[in-house]
Design an enzyme around this catalytic site. Structure first.
Site, PDB file in Angstrom:
ATOM      1  N   ASP A  31       0.643  -1.219   0.045  1.00 34.51           N
ATOM      2  CA  ASP A  31      -0.187   0.097   0.015  1.00 34.51           C
ATOM      3  C   ASP A  31       0.825   1.321  -0.178  1.00 34.51           C
ATOM      4  O   ASP A  31       0.403   2.249  -0.568  1.00 34.51           O
ATOM      5  CB  ASP A  31      -0.922  -0.021   1.259  1.00 34.51           C
ATOM      6  CG  ASP A  31      -2.064  -0.916   1.312  1.00 34.51           C
ATOM      7  OD1 ASP A  31      -2.122  -1.535   0.425  1.00 34.51           O
ATOM      8  OD2 ASP A  31      -2.911  -1.066   2.130  1.00 34.51           O
ATOM      9  N   ASP A  35       0.747   4.144  -2.467  1.00 32.88           N
ATOM     10  CA  ASP A  35       0.560   5.628  -2.382  1.00 32.88           C
ATOM     11  C   ASP A  35       1.693   6.396  -2.620  1.00 32.88           C
ATOM     12  O   ASP A  35       1.618   7.555  -3.175  1.00 32.88           O
ATOM     13  CB  ASP A  35       0.416   5.886  -0.644  1.00 32.88           C
ATOM     14  CG  ASP A  35      -0.776   5.329  -0.066  1.00 32.88           C
ATOM     15  OD1 ASP A  35      -1.730   5.117  -0.790  1.00 32.88           O
ATOM     16  OD2 ASP A  35      -0.889   4.798   1.121  1.00 32.88           O
ATOM     17  N   SER A  80     -36.596  -2.760 -12.839  1.00 39.47           N
ATOM     18  CA  SER A  80     -36.312  -3.732 -11.740  1.00 39.47           C
ATOM     19  C   SER A  80     -36.889  -5.104 -12.205  1.00 39.47           C
ATOM     20  O   SER A  80     -37.508  -5.212 -13.297  1.00 39.47           O
ATOM     21  CB  SER A  80     -37.001  -3.366 -10.533  1.00 39.47           C
ATOM     22  OG  SER A  80     -38.184  -2.993 -10.793  1.00 39.47           O
ATOM     23  N   GLU A 111     -27.063 -15.782 -11.187  1.00 40.30           N
ATOM     24  CA  GLU A 111     -26.026 -14.936 -10.454  1.00 40.30           C
ATOM     25  C   GLU A 111     -26.653 -14.675  -9.264  1.00 40.30           C
ATOM     26  O   GLU A 111     -27.797 -14.866  -8.930  1.00 40.30           O
ATOM     27  CB  GLU A 111     -26.054 -13.549 -11.357  1.00 40.30           C
ATOM     28  CG  GLU A 111     -25.400 -13.868 -12.812  1.00 40.30           C
ATOM     29  CD  GLU A 111     -25.601 -12.749 -13.635  1.00 40.30           C
ATOM     30  OE1 GLU A 111     -26.056 -11.643 -13.026  1.00 40.30           O
ATOM     31  OE2 GLU A 111     -25.661 -12.982 -14.941  1.00 40.30           O
ATOM     32  N   LYS A 113     -27.913 -12.026  -6.199  1.00 33.76           N
ATOM     33  CA  LYS A 113     -28.385 -10.648  -6.050  1.00 33.76           C
ATOM     34  C   LYS A 113     -27.797  -9.801  -5.224  1.00 33.76           C
ATOM     35  O   LYS A 113     -28.165 -10.242  -3.931  1.00 33.76           O
ATOM     36  CB  LYS A 113     -30.064 -10.973  -6.051  1.00 33.76           C
ATOM     37  CG  LYS A 113     -30.797  -9.544  -6.412  1.00 33.76           C
ATOM     38  CD  LYS A 113     -32.266 -10.285  -6.288  1.00 33.76           C
ATOM     39  CE  LYS A 113     -33.078  -8.801  -6.424  1.00 33.76           C
ATOM     40  NZ  LYS A 113     -33.006  -7.617  -5.573  1.00 33.76           N
ATOM     41  N   ASP A 115     -26.969  -6.685  -2.516  1.00 30.91           N
ATOM     42  CA  ASP A 115     -27.890  -5.808  -1.853  1.00 30.91           C
ATOM     43  C   ASP A 115     -27.007  -4.612  -1.949  1.00 30.91           C
ATOM     44  O   ASP A 115     -26.644  -4.462  -0.857  1.00 30.91           O
ATOM     45  CB  ASP A 115     -28.030  -6.329  -0.369  1.00 30.91           C
ATOM     46  CG  ASP A 115     -29.345  -5.991   0.157  1.00 30.91           C
ATOM     47  OD1 ASP A 115     -30.129  -5.248  -0.467  1.00 30.91           O
ATOM     48  OD2 ASP A 115     -29.708  -6.227   1.470  1.00 30.91           O
ATOM     49  N   ARG A 134     -29.904   4.619 -10.718  1.00 33.41           N
ATOM     50  CA  ARG A 134     -31.007   4.155 -11.406  1.00 33.41           C
ATOM     51  C   ARG A 134     -32.117   5.113 -11.456  1.00 33.41           C
ATOM     52  O   ARG A 134     -32.620   5.351 -12.234  1.00 33.41           O
ATOM     53  CB  ARG A 134     -31.523   2.865 -10.525  1.00 33.41           C
ATOM     54  CG  ARG A 134     -32.922   2.310 -11.192  1.00 33.41           C
ATOM     55  CD  ARG A 134     -33.704   1.624  -9.968  1.00 33.41           C
ATOM     56  NE  ARG A 134     -33.000   0.391  -9.759  1.00 33.41           N
ATOM     57  CZ  ARG A 134     -33.164  -0.768 -10.686  1.00 33.41           C
ATOM     58  NH1 ARG A 134     -33.998  -0.832 -11.568  1.00 33.41           N
ATOM     59  NH2 ARG A 134     -32.375  -1.904 -10.205  1.00 33.41           N
ATOM     60  N   GLU A 171     -23.648  -3.325  -9.611  1.00 34.27           N
ATOM     61  CA  GLU A 171     -24.053  -2.925  -8.183  1.00 34.27           C
ATOM     62  C   GLU A 171     -22.990  -2.391  -7.341  1.00 34.27           C
ATOM     63  O   GLU A 171     -21.750  -3.020  -7.171  1.00 34.27           O
ATOM     64  CB  GLU A 171     -24.772  -4.336  -7.662  1.00 34.27           C
ATOM     65  CG  GLU A 171     -25.629  -3.891  -6.406  1.00 34.27           C
ATOM     66  CD  GLU A 171     -27.185  -3.783  -6.831  1.00 34.27           C
ATOM     67  OE1 GLU A 171     -27.496  -3.748  -8.005  1.00 34.27           O
ATOM     68  OE2 GLU A 171     -28.056  -3.725  -5.711  1.00 34.27           O
ATOM     69  N   TYR A 223     -22.302  -6.707 -14.104  1.00 34.98           N
ATOM     70  CA  TYR A 223     -23.142  -8.084 -14.511  1.00 34.98           C
ATOM     71  C   TYR A 223     -23.864  -7.904 -15.869  1.00 34.98           C
ATOM     72  O   TYR A 223     -24.812  -8.587 -15.991  1.00 34.98           O
ATOM     73  CB  TYR A 223     -23.760  -8.618 -13.444  1.00 34.98           C
ATOM     74  CG  TYR A 223     -24.624  -7.641 -12.479  1.00 34.98           C
ATOM     75  CD1 TYR A 223     -25.820  -7.048 -13.105  1.00 34.98           C
ATOM     76  CD2 TYR A 223     -24.343  -7.456 -11.113  1.00 34.98           C
ATOM     77  CE1 TYR A 223     -26.581  -6.238 -12.395  1.00 34.98           C
ATOM     78  CE2 TYR A 223     -25.239  -6.593 -10.582  1.00 34.98           C
ATOM     79  CZ  TYR A 223     -26.322  -6.063 -11.049  1.00 34.98           C
ATOM     80  OH  TYR A 223     -27.067  -5.125 -10.392  1.00 34.98           O
ATOM     81  N   LYS A 286     -31.346 -15.541 -15.543  1.00 31.30           N
ATOM     82  CA  LYS A 286     -31.681 -15.078 -16.828  1.00 31.30           C
ATOM     83  C   LYS A 286     -31.579 -15.790 -17.827  1.00 31.30           C
ATOM     84  O   LYS A 286     -30.843 -16.915 -18.018  1.00 31.30           O
ATOM     85  CB  LYS A 286     -30.426 -13.870 -17.104  1.00 31.30           C
ATOM     86  CG  LYS A 286     -30.578 -12.782 -16.010  1.00 31.30           C
ATOM     87  CD  LYS A 286     -29.130 -11.823 -16.225  1.00 31.30           C
ATOM     88  CE  LYS A 286     -29.215 -10.838 -15.127  1.00 31.30           C
ATOM     89  NZ  LYS A 286     -27.798 -10.124 -15.264  1.00 31.30           N
ATOM     90  N   LYS A 310     -35.920 -14.408  -4.096  1.00 33.91           N
ATOM     91  CA  LYS A 310     -35.316 -13.659  -2.956  1.00 33.91           C
ATOM     92  C   LYS A 310     -35.570 -14.672  -1.913  1.00 33.91           C
ATOM     93  O   LYS A 310     -36.360 -15.527  -1.828  1.00 33.91           O
ATOM     94  CB  LYS A 310     -36.113 -12.573  -2.430  1.00 33.91           C
ATOM     95  CG  LYS A 310     -35.759 -11.280  -3.697  1.00 33.91           C
ATOM     96  CD  LYS A 310     -36.581  -9.999  -3.329  1.00 33.91           C
ATOM     97  CE  LYS A 310     -35.807  -9.212  -2.586  1.00 33.91           C
ATOM     98  NZ  LYS A 310     -36.079  -7.921  -2.171  1.00 33.91           N
ATOM     99  N   CYS A 404     -30.516   6.910  33.985  1.00 33.71           N
ATOM    100  CA  CYS A 404     -29.437   6.142  33.265  1.00 33.71           C
ATOM    101  C   CYS A 404     -29.119   4.920  34.274  1.00 33.71           C
ATOM    102  O   CYS A 404     -28.675   5.170  35.343  1.00 33.71           O
ATOM    103  CB  CYS A 404     -28.354   7.245  33.163  1.00 33.71           C
ATOM    104  SG  CYS A 404     -26.719   6.386  32.477  1.00 33.71           S
ATOM    105  N   CYS A 407     -25.226   6.004  35.743  1.00 37.39           N
ATOM    106  CA  CYS A 407     -25.153   7.197  36.274  1.00 37.39           C
ATOM    107  C   CYS A 407     -26.353   7.519  37.271  1.00 37.39           C
ATOM    108  O   CYS A 407     -26.300   8.482  38.271  1.00 37.39           O
ATOM    109  CB  CYS A 407     -24.380   8.308  35.932  1.00 37.39           C
ATOM    110  SG  CYS A 407     -25.440   9.246  34.729  1.00 37.39           S
ATOM    111  N   CYS A 422     -28.665  10.217  27.874  1.00 33.85           N
ATOM    112  CA  CYS A 422     -28.414  10.329  29.354  1.00 33.85           C
ATOM    113  C   CYS A 422     -27.600  11.672  29.264  1.00 33.85           C
ATOM    114  O   CYS A 422     -26.689  11.819  28.481  1.00 33.85           O
ATOM    115  CB  CYS A 422     -27.289   9.341  29.989  1.00 33.85           C
ATOM    116  SG  CYS A 422     -26.564   9.962  31.581  1.00 33.85           S
ATOM    117  N   CYS A 428     -20.921  10.818  33.238  1.00 33.57           N
ATOM    118  CA  CYS A 428     -21.619   9.236  33.058  1.00 33.57           C
ATOM    119  C   CYS A 428     -20.438   8.487  32.729  1.00 33.57           C
ATOM    120  O   CYS A 428     -19.798   9.031  31.668  1.00 33.57           O
ATOM    121  CB  CYS A 428     -22.551   9.361  32.409  1.00 33.57           C
ATOM    122  SG  CYS A 428     -23.372   7.995  31.675  1.00 33.57           S
TER     123      CYS A 428
HETATM  124 ZN   LIG Z   1     -25.562   8.341  32.536  1.00 35.67          ZN
END
Ligand SMILES: [Zn+2]
Length: 665
Positions: A31, A35, A80, A111, A113, A115, A134, A171, A223, A286, A310, A404, A407, A422, A428
């Site tokens: 990395d 950078d 959709s 495939e 789906k 989320d 979309r 996605e 996809y 599909k 689903k 609370c 406290c 609180c 606290c």
């Molecule tokens: Zn508290």
């Protein structure tokens, strides 16, 4: 090498490394090395603005200027898919498909789906030109600057036979690991946390500041290539070609020659989905052949050649034993249900979230109730229902606590807030520890003090508020368990170094509610000192861009509290930076007649801060090394070209600490 050649070489190298790291997950360099190359490219492009290129990998760091999202019409509407939870409906889909096509067998592609948030990417001559959400399916938001920061989205395609112009869809999502890190960071700064990775991804993608988006670990799977029927005969072929062009194509894809294979794919992933590093909510099926897709066509809402199966929400029924109330670092109170242990999606669950008082009232939940728990995108399951028919008459309703549990202070709930708080910010225990953790955090004072150490120091009475850090001695620390001489000295040194942290970060560190990193910067730049900020009225505060009534009241409230003022006075005495360094203030003439070049990234100061410090001590800033340069101040990732030149001319290269020493003497 000419700057132009070097720029082209760097872009090429960075594109290669980027592809290997983010698409193939086979990095070849560290990395830090990445950078370093990136910094060199950014510096060179800055020196040669005529060589700028919107497809340069430097675009991936984003920009602090707010972008506006214009609406763009989709070339092909983003429809959709038809959704179903039932295997019978998948059978119906298959039957309908075969009937329409007069075929006994149809080849399907299965495939996952994902989320996340749907995205459409447009390429022209191998370059990313536009990324559109979309939206309503007809029109979406142009989020190109944000999409460019997502490392797995190619800005420049590999050479190949891609069409001159085309669109690819997929996605954008947030892997679990990134989601958890992001929420932890938000909890630390008192920002509301995201309910699940999907909300976090869509919230991030709508962020106006692309530099902020660049810091979030969004990923993108692609996809679907609409409108390429002339180039390919099947969906599968198009996806394989896209992979060759450099796109990140999901490996979770299967050609299925019959419905049994489709169901086997569904069953496999329904079981294995928890092992994936991101969320999925089903399977997409599909029709593979484009010719067949065209014959099947579309309804008004969705294609007839695809369906989404689903997964059912994973639910279980168990008994509510009791409710605990947890007080967070910001004072927010969260009710947590203790349950009769039950198996849910392969794990033993004994606690679930009840969110807040409204949720408890809405469910009318009683201790001893049979409750339904559900595991969705969230990490902790939640209670979604109560079986009223199973409730016996002697059960008592859950009463939200009034005081609370840590406290004893009476809880408050502000208008429009879902959570109880609180209000005892100063006494606290979880809130005190939370503030101390925030104070030492990297973006605040950057003191190397672990959570466990804070806990230990707090328990020993050595640390009650942030100012106590500056009274700690190595002698006190070595007396504590687990503290060796070396670690005690390191902590004390780290505390000492924090006295040089610039004012805007001090302002962020003291933890005024709603004053996050960005707001602190804005306030610091506007008011220039703690003293001026303390005297500001609500009107003065809302003069500052993006500071509203809520933040203004919070700032006023903070300074009106005597104990906060006591803390600030002690921090002033400890020698923390309580004002902005500005070019106008001439602090000294220590650096008079000396020319500086700065390069790389610094630990305690921004580049701008160092440039200002040079100027305010009478020195001059230069953009490149030449025979008039006296010093090069080098941070991490200094360009090798600069280093070479400095060596050739015999110019000393000094560190950030050397430089601070120079101006303090
Ligand atoms: Zn508290």
């Amino acid at each position: 090498m000419m700057p132009k050649e070097r720029i082209l070489q760097l872009r090429d190298e960075l594109n290669q490394h980027n592809y290997r790291y983010y698409v193939l997950s086979q990095p070849e360099i560290s990395d830090m090395e990445y950078d370093r190359l990136m910094h060199e490219l950014i510096a060179l492009e800055k020196e040669h603005p005529d060589l700028a290129d919107p497809a340069s990998p430097s675009q991936r760091v984003g920009s602090d200027t707010d972008n506006t999202f214009t609406q763009v019409k989709h070339t092909y509407p983003m429809l959709s898919l038809d959704n179903t939870y039932s295997e019978d409906e998948v059978r119906d889909f298959d039957e309908r498909t075969r009937k329409t096509l007069y075929l006994d067998k149809v080849e399907y592609i299965c495939e996952l789906k994902y989320d996340g948030v749907s995205i459409s990417l447009q390429y022209e001559n191998g370059r990313l030109v536009r990324a559109v959400t979309r939206g309503d399916g007809e029109k979406g938001d142009d989020v190109t600057p944000n999409a460019k920061t997502i490392r797995s989205i190619p800005l420049l395609l590999k050479p190949g036979n891609h069409p001159d112009t085309f669109e690819i869809r997929g996605e954008i999502f947030l892997p679990h690991k990134g989601f958890e890190a992001m929420n932890a960071e938000r909890a630390e700064t008192g920002e509301p946390i995201f309910a699940n990775p999907r909300n976090a991804a869509s919230g991030t993608l709508k962020t106006k500041n692309s530099a902020l988006v660049a810091r979030r670990p969004l990923d993108c799977y692609l996809y679907y290539l609409p409108g390429l029927e002339k180039h390919f005969s099947t969906h599968f072929e198009s996806i394989q070609a896209a992979k060759e062009w450099g796109f990140k194509i999901p490996p979770y894809i299967k050609k299925c020659s019959n419905l049994d294979e489709v169901f086997a794919f569904i069953a496999f992933w329904e079981k294995e989905r928890d092992g994936l590093p991101f969320d999925i909510d089903g399977i997409v099926i599909k029709v593979n052949a484009y010719r067949q897709q065209q014959l099947l066509g579309f309804t008004a809402k969705s294609p007839r050649w695809a369906i989404a199966y689903k997964f059912k929400a994973r639910e279980a029924i168990t008994t509510l034993l009791s409710v605990d109330y947890q007080v967070g670092r910001t004072g927010a109170v969260t009710p947590v249900a203790n349950l009769e242990p039950v198996l849910l999606a392969g794990t033993r669950v004994k606690r679930a979230s009840l969110h807040n008082a409204d949720q408890i009232a809405l469910l009318d939940i009683h201790i001893g109730d049979k409750v339904t728990i559900e595991k969705g995108g969230e990490i902790i399951p939640k209670i979604t229902g109560v079986d009223l028919s199973a409730r016996s008459a002697d059960l008592k309703p859950v009463r939200f606590i009034e005081k609370c549990p840590e406290c004893g202070t009476a809880l408050v709930r502000s208008q429009g807030e879902a959570k109880h708080f609180c209000p005892n910010e100063t006494d606290c225990p979880p809130q005190i520890k939370g503030r101390l953790e925030h104070f030492v955090s990297r973006k605040a004072m950057d003191i190397g003090c672990a959570e466990a150490t804070i806990e230990q120091l707090y328990d020993h009475g050595l640390l009650k508020n942030a100012a106590d850090f500056y009274n700690l001695t190595a002698e006190q620390l070595v007396k504590l368990e687990r503290f060796a001489r070396k670690s005690a000295e390191n902590l004390v040194n780290s505390i000492e170094l924090s006295k040089q942290v610039p004012f805007d970060r001090v302002l962020y560190a003291i933890g005024i509610r709603y004053v996050g990193e960005t707001v602190a910067k804005k306030l610091a730049r506007h008011f220039l000192s703690m003293e001026a900020l303390r005297k500001a009225s609500v009107d003065d505060l809302i003069q500052v861009g993006e500071i509203g009534e809520v933040i203004a009241q919070s700032v006023i409230g903070y300074f009106a509290n005597e104990r906060n003022m006591e803390l600030i006075n002690r921090l002033v005495q400890a020698g923390l930076q309580m004002q902005m360094m500005t070019v106008e203030t001439n602090i000294s003439s220590t650096l008079h007649g000396k020319n500086f070049v700065i390069s790389g990234v610094f630990r305690n100061h921004s580049r701008e801060d160092i440039q200002q410090l040079i100027a305010s001590h009478g020195g001059k800033n230069q953009s490149s090394v030449n025979s008039n340069t006296q010093y090069v101040v080098a941070g991490d990732g200094m360009g090798p070209a600069k280093r070479e030149k400095a060596a050739k001319l015999g110019i000393p290269v000094i560190s950030e600490d050397d430089f601070m020493q120079m101006i303090s003497s």
